[in-house]
Design a protein around this motif. Structure first.
Motif, PDB file in Angstrom:
ATOM      1  N   GLN A 165     -13.244   7.357  17.299  1.00  0.00           N
ATOM      2  CA  GLN A 165     -12.681   6.699  18.474  1.00  0.00           C
ATOM      3  C   GLN A 165     -12.552   7.708  19.604  1.00  0.00           C
ATOM      4  O   GLN A 165     -11.887   8.728  19.446  1.00  0.00           O
ATOM      5  CB  GLN A 165     -11.323   6.094  18.145  1.00  0.00           C
ATOM      6  N   GLU A 166     -13.200   7.386  20.719  1.00  0.00           N
ATOM      7  CA  GLU A 166     -13.168   8.250  21.896  1.00  0.00           C
ATOM      8  C   GLU A 166     -12.381   7.559  22.999  1.00  0.00           C
ATOM      9  O   GLU A 166     -12.763   6.483  23.457  1.00  0.00           O
ATOM     10  CB  GLU A 166     -14.585   8.541  22.372  1.00  0.00           C
ATOM     11  N   ILE A 167     -11.278   8.177  23.366  1.00  0.00           N
ATOM     12  CA  ILE A 167     -10.440   7.663  24.443  1.00  0.00           C
ATOM     13  C   ILE A 167     -10.503   8.672  25.583  1.00  0.00           C
ATOM     14  O   ILE A 167     -10.408   9.881  25.357  1.00  0.00           O
ATOM     15  CB  ILE A 167      -8.991   7.463  23.967  1.00  0.00           C
ATOM     16  N   GLU A 168     -10.668   8.178  26.792  1.00  0.00           N
ATOM     17  CA  GLU A 168     -10.817   9.062  27.954  1.00  0.00           C
ATOM     18  C   GLU A 168      -9.676  10.063  28.037  1.00  0.00           C
ATOM     19  O   GLU A 168      -8.504   9.710  27.867  1.00  0.00           O
ATOM     20  CB  GLU A 168     -10.872   8.218  29.237  1.00  0.00           C
ATOM     21  N   ASN A 169     -10.019  11.320  28.286  1.00  0.00           N
ATOM     22  CA  ASN A 169      -9.078  12.436  28.440  1.00  0.00           C
ATOM     23  C   ASN A 169      -8.296  12.764  27.162  1.00  0.00           C
ATOM     24  O   ASN A 169      -7.234  13.368  27.226  1.00  0.00           O
ATOM     25  CB  ASN A 169      -8.108  12.177  29.596  1.00  0.00           C
ATOM     26  N   GLU A 170      -8.813  12.350  26.005  1.00  0.00           N
ATOM     27  CA  GLU A 170      -8.200  12.689  24.724  1.00  0.00           C
ATOM     28  C   GLU A 170      -9.293  13.160  23.781  1.00  0.00           C
ATOM     29  O   GLU A 170     -10.447  12.763  23.910  1.00  0.00           O
ATOM     30  CB  GLU A 170      -7.508  11.472  24.108  1.00  0.00           C
ATOM     31  N   PRO A 171      -8.942  13.994  22.811  1.00  0.00           N
ATOM     32  CA  PRO A 171      -9.956  14.400  21.831  1.00  0.00           C
ATOM     33  C   PRO A 171     -10.355  13.217  20.943  1.00  0.00           C
ATOM     34  O   PRO A 171      -9.582  12.272  20.757  1.00  0.00           O
ATOM     35  CB  PRO A 171      -9.263  15.495  21.014  1.00  0.00           C
ATOM     36  N   THR A 172     -11.557  13.279  20.416  1.00  0.00           N
ATOM     37  CA  THR A 172     -12.057  12.227  19.547  1.00  0.00           C
ATOM     38  C   THR A 172     -11.244  12.166  18.263  1.00  0.00           C
ATOM     39  O   THR A 172     -11.014  13.186  17.612  1.00  0.00           O
ATOM     40  CB  THR A 172     -13.541  12.471  19.206  1.00  0.00           C
ATOM     41  N   LYS A 173     -10.798  10.963  17.914  1.00  0.00           N
ATOM     42  CA  LYS A 173     -10.091  10.755  16.655  1.00  0.00           C
ATOM     43  C   LYS A 173     -11.102  10.248  15.632  1.00  0.00           C
ATOM     44  O   LYS A 173     -11.854   9.314  15.901  1.00  0.00           O
ATOM     45  CB  LYS A 173      -8.972   9.739  16.819  1.00  0.00           C
ATOM     46  N   LYS A 174     -11.140  10.895  14.470  1.00  0.00           N
ATOM     47  CA  LYS A 174     -12.067  10.511  13.412  1.00  0.00           C
ATOM     48  C   LYS A 174     -11.268   9.939  12.249  1.00  0.00           C
ATOM     49  O   LYS A 174     -10.276  10.531  11.830  1.00  0.00           O
ATOM     50  CB  LYS A 174     -12.895  11.705  12.956  1.00  0.00           C
ATOM     51  N   ILE A 175     -11.707   8.804  11.781  1.00  0.00           N
ATOM     52  CA  ILE A 175     -11.054   8.163  10.646  1.00  0.00           C
ATOM     53  C   ILE A 175     -12.093   8.046   9.540  1.00  0.00           C
ATOM     54  O   ILE A 175     -13.167   7.488   9.741  1.00  0.00           O
ATOM     55  CB  ILE A 175     -10.504   6.771  11.006  1.00  0.00           C
ATOM     56  N   TRP A 176     -11.764   8.588   8.398  1.00  0.00           N
ATOM     57  CA  TRP A 176     -12.671   8.626   7.262  1.00  0.00           C
ATOM     58  C   TRP A 176     -12.119   7.695   6.195  1.00  0.00           C
ATOM     59  O   TRP A 176     -10.990   7.852   5.739  1.00  0.00           O
ATOM     60  CB  TRP A 176     -12.775  10.054   6.762  1.00  0.00           C
ATOM     61  N   PHE A 177     -12.922   6.703   5.811  1.00  0.00           N
ATOM     62  CA  PHE A 177     -12.539   5.728   4.801  1.00  0.00           C
ATOM     63  C   PHE A 177     -13.411   5.924   3.568  1.00  0.00           C
ATOM     64  O   PHE A 177     -14.577   6.276   3.678  1.00  0.00           O
ATOM     65  CB  PHE A 177     -12.775   4.300   5.304  1.00  0.00           C
ATOM     66  N   TYR A 178     -12.846   5.661   2.404  1.00  0.00           N
ATOM     67  CA  TYR A 178     -13.618   5.754   1.174  1.00  0.00           C
ATOM     68  C   TYR A 178     -13.751   4.370   0.557  1.00  0.00           C
ATOM     69  O   TYR A 178     -12.759   3.672   0.345  1.00  0.00           O
ATOM     70  CB  TYR A 178     -12.977   6.708   0.166  1.00  0.00           C
ATOM     71  N   ALA A 179     -14.989   3.985   0.281  1.00  0.00           N
ATOM     72  CA  ALA A 179     -15.277   2.715  -0.393  1.00  0.00           C
ATOM     73  C   ALA A 179     -15.599   3.020  -1.845  1.00  0.00           C
ATOM     74  O   ALA A 179     -16.549   3.731  -2.141  1.00  0.00           O
ATOM     75  CB  ALA A 179     -16.461   2.031   0.286  1.00  0.00           C
ATOM     76  N   GLY A 180     -14.787   2.517  -2.750  1.00  0.00           N
ATOM     77  CA  GLY A 180     -14.962   2.802  -4.172  1.00  0.00           C
ATOM     78  C   GLY A 180     -15.849   1.787  -4.873  1.00  0.00           C
ATOM     79  O   GLY A 180     -16.586   1.029  -4.253  1.00  0.00           O
ATOM     80  N   ASP A 181     -15.757   1.786  -6.179  1.00  0.00           N
ATOM     81  CA  ASP A 181     -16.566   0.897  -7.009  1.00  0.00           C
ATOM     82  C   ASP A 181     -16.321  -0.572  -6.657  1.00  0.00           C
ATOM     83  O   ASP A 181     -15.191  -0.992  -6.414  1.00  0.00           O
ATOM     84  CB  ASP A 181     -16.245   1.115  -8.486  1.00  0.00           C
TER      85      ASP A 181
END
Length: 110
Positions: free
Chosen positions: A63-79
């Motif tokens: 997620q890129e919001i103007e004048n803020e650092p990029t926020k990264k969200i990492w999700f794990y999809a299991g079995d």
């Protein structure tokens, strides 16, 4: 806000979906204690390789919001959390865990 959605094999593996390079319609919602991603992919052959690795996928949202650092969200999809409906042309991924991080907030300690 600009958002990029990625589906990759493992952490450093190849990307199967990258909306930053090849946009596809998708939505994601938090439902109770998991996140549900719904992706419109009309041609089953476009996701055949992804489905071979469906038990080893990671999902990322940048997620890129103007004048803020990029926020990264990492999700794990299991079995058994990845399903494709050819009738609907819809890929569904259910993630049960996430990690939110902002790379700019990490610095090397000398």
């Amino acid at each position: 806000m600009k958002e990029v959605f990625l589906v990759k094999h493992a952490v450093g593996g190849r990307a199967f979906i990258d909306t930053g390079k090849h946009p596809v319609p998708y939505v994601w919602n938090k439902i109770d204690d998991h996140w549900v991603f719904t992706v419109q992919i009309a041609r089953e052959e476009d996701i055949a390789e992804l489905l071979k690795w469906k038990n080893e996928l990671n999902v990322f949202v940048f997620q890129e919001i103007e004048n803020e650092p990029t926020k990264k969200i990492w999700f794990y999809a299991g079995d058994d959390s990845v399903h494709y409906s050819a009738d609907k042309g819809e890929l569904t991924i259910v993630a049960t865990s996430q990690i939110i991080y902002v790379p700019e907030q990490f610095s090397a300690q000398l």
